[in-house]
Design a protein around this motif. Sequence first.
Motif, PDB file in Angstrom:
ATOM      1  N   ASP A 284       0.831  -1.207   0.000  1.00  0.00           N
ATOM      2  CA  ASP A 284       0.000   0.000   0.000  1.00  0.00           C
ATOM      3  C   ASP A 284       0.863   1.254   0.000  1.00  0.00           C
ATOM      4  O   ASP A 284       0.552   2.239  -0.678  1.00  0.00           O
ATOM      5  CB  ASP A 284      -0.930   0.007   1.212  1.00  0.00           C
ATOM      6  CG  ASP A 284      -1.953  -1.122   1.177  1.00  0.00           C
ATOM      7  OD1 ASP A 284      -2.316  -1.553   0.058  1.00  0.00           O
ATOM      8  OD2 ASP A 284      -2.370  -1.571   2.253  1.00  0.00           O
ATOM      9  N   THR A 285       1.941   1.202   0.775  1.00  0.00           N
ATOM     10  CA  THR A 285       2.865   2.339   0.821  1.00  0.00           C
ATOM     11  C   THR A 285       3.483   2.594  -0.545  1.00  0.00           C
ATOM     12  O   THR A 285       3.577   3.740  -1.002  1.00  0.00           O
ATOM     13  CB  THR A 285       3.968   2.076   1.862  1.00  0.00           C
ATOM     14  OG1 THR A 285       3.366   1.910   3.144  1.00  0.00           O
ATOM     15  CG2 THR A 285       4.956   3.225   1.916  1.00  0.00           C
ATOM     16  N   LEU A 286       3.892   1.532  -1.220  1.00  0.00           N
ATOM     17  CA  LEU A 286       4.532   1.694  -2.529  1.00  0.00           C
ATOM     18  C   LEU A 286       3.546   2.174  -3.585  1.00  0.00           C
ATOM     19  O   LEU A 286       3.884   3.008  -4.427  1.00  0.00           O
ATOM     20  CB  LEU A 286       5.175   0.371  -2.960  1.00  0.00           C
ATOM     21  CG  LEU A 286       6.412  -0.040  -2.166  1.00  0.00           C
ATOM     22  CD1 LEU A 286       6.868  -1.432  -2.579  1.00  0.00           C
ATOM     23  CD2 LEU A 286       7.551   0.967  -2.359  1.00  0.00           C
ATOM     24  N   LEU A 287       2.322   1.658  -3.550  1.00  0.00           N
ATOM     25  CA  LEU A 287       1.327   2.106  -4.523  1.00  0.00           C
ATOM     26  C   LEU A 287       0.991   3.581  -4.306  1.00  0.00           C
ATOM     27  O   LEU A 287       0.815   4.335  -5.274  1.00  0.00           O
ATOM     28  CB  LEU A 287       0.068   1.244  -4.412  1.00  0.00           C
ATOM     29  CG  LEU A 287       0.225  -0.201  -4.901  1.00  0.00           C
ATOM     30  CD1 LEU A 287      -1.022  -1.015  -4.582  1.00  0.00           C
ATOM     31  CD2 LEU A 287       0.523  -0.250  -6.404  1.00  0.00           C
ATOM     32  N   GLU A 288       0.926   3.997  -3.052  1.00  0.00           N
ATOM     33  CA  GLU A 288       0.691   5.405  -2.737  1.00  0.00           C
ATOM     34  C   GLU A 288       1.849   6.255  -3.249  1.00  0.00           C
ATOM     35  O   GLU A 288       1.648   7.331  -3.833  1.00  0.00           O
ATOM     36  CB  GLU A 288       0.541   5.575  -1.231  1.00  0.00           C
ATOM     37  CG  GLU A 288       0.394   6.995  -0.755  1.00  0.00           C
ATOM     38  CD  GLU A 288       0.489   7.092   0.766  1.00  0.00           C
ATOM     39  OE1 GLU A 288       1.589   7.333   1.286  1.00  0.00           O
ATOM     40  OE2 GLU A 288      -0.544   6.893   1.434  1.00  0.00           O
ATOM     41  N   LEU A 289       3.078   5.778  -3.032  1.00  0.00           N
ATOM     42  CA  LEU A 289       4.253   6.509  -3.503  1.00  0.00           C
ATOM     43  C   LEU A 289       4.263   6.617  -5.024  1.00  0.00           C
ATOM     44  O   LEU A 289       4.547   7.686  -5.579  1.00  0.00           O
ATOM     45  CB  LEU A 289       5.524   5.810  -3.006  1.00  0.00           C
ATOM     46  CG  LEU A 289       6.846   6.391  -3.492  1.00  0.00           C
ATOM     47  CD1 LEU A 289       7.026   7.820  -2.999  1.00  0.00           C
ATOM     48  CD2 LEU A 289       8.010   5.515  -3.021  1.00  0.00           C
TER      49      LEU A 289
END
Length: 224
Positions: free
Chosen positions: A83-88
């Motif tokens: 989720d963090t990477l997709l947000e980034l």
Amino acid sequence: LFVLYGGTFDPVHDGHLAIACAARDLLQATIRLMPAADPPHRAPPGATADQRAEMLDLAVAGEPGLCVDRRELRRDGRSYSIDTLLELRAEIGDDVSVALLVGADSFVGLPDWHRWRELFDQAHFVVAERPGSPLDHDLRPELSAALDGRWCASPGALHEAPSGLVLRLRQPLHGESATSIRTRIAAGEPWRDQVPAAVAGYIQRHGLYLNGDEGRGPVTPAPL
């Protein structure tokens, strides 16, 4: 190259900083230390998320190429890496090179992470290891298969592709662990030399970890 070094940092200690500095120097990139708000792989931390972030601020102050990234503290729910990477990626696009800096002990458990195979589509991995690294032993078959063709020997390769490669980072041997530091504080044993001086002062001023890990309950492994 956008590098995220996630962790609970409860508390941040000299071993964490050694890894971050080694990665900074090898990759010639800024290392963003990213405290987890709701770590899914362990019991609740002994310090609040804000306190852990403030200790990180103190630890990296004046250290070139290190900074604190609070993105997981701003999101409700569990701090899953995907989720963090997709947000980034939504912020910076798909063409920027991104890497996750992780310890070898965590990396060998990658198949237990949430939607772990998708992580390679979003980022490289930089795996910090020490002598006797678990990477030198047999990996789980599904992880070994997923890593086929992904190993790279050159830090420059990470700059040339947006994601999908794995680089081994050899770094100095440090014996610190957050668990042992919390235990030492609770037991009244020496601990201050294992964390930056400013962090030691913060822990003392706020009376952190005086009860050790009491009240945490059992640690139930869960995907990251």
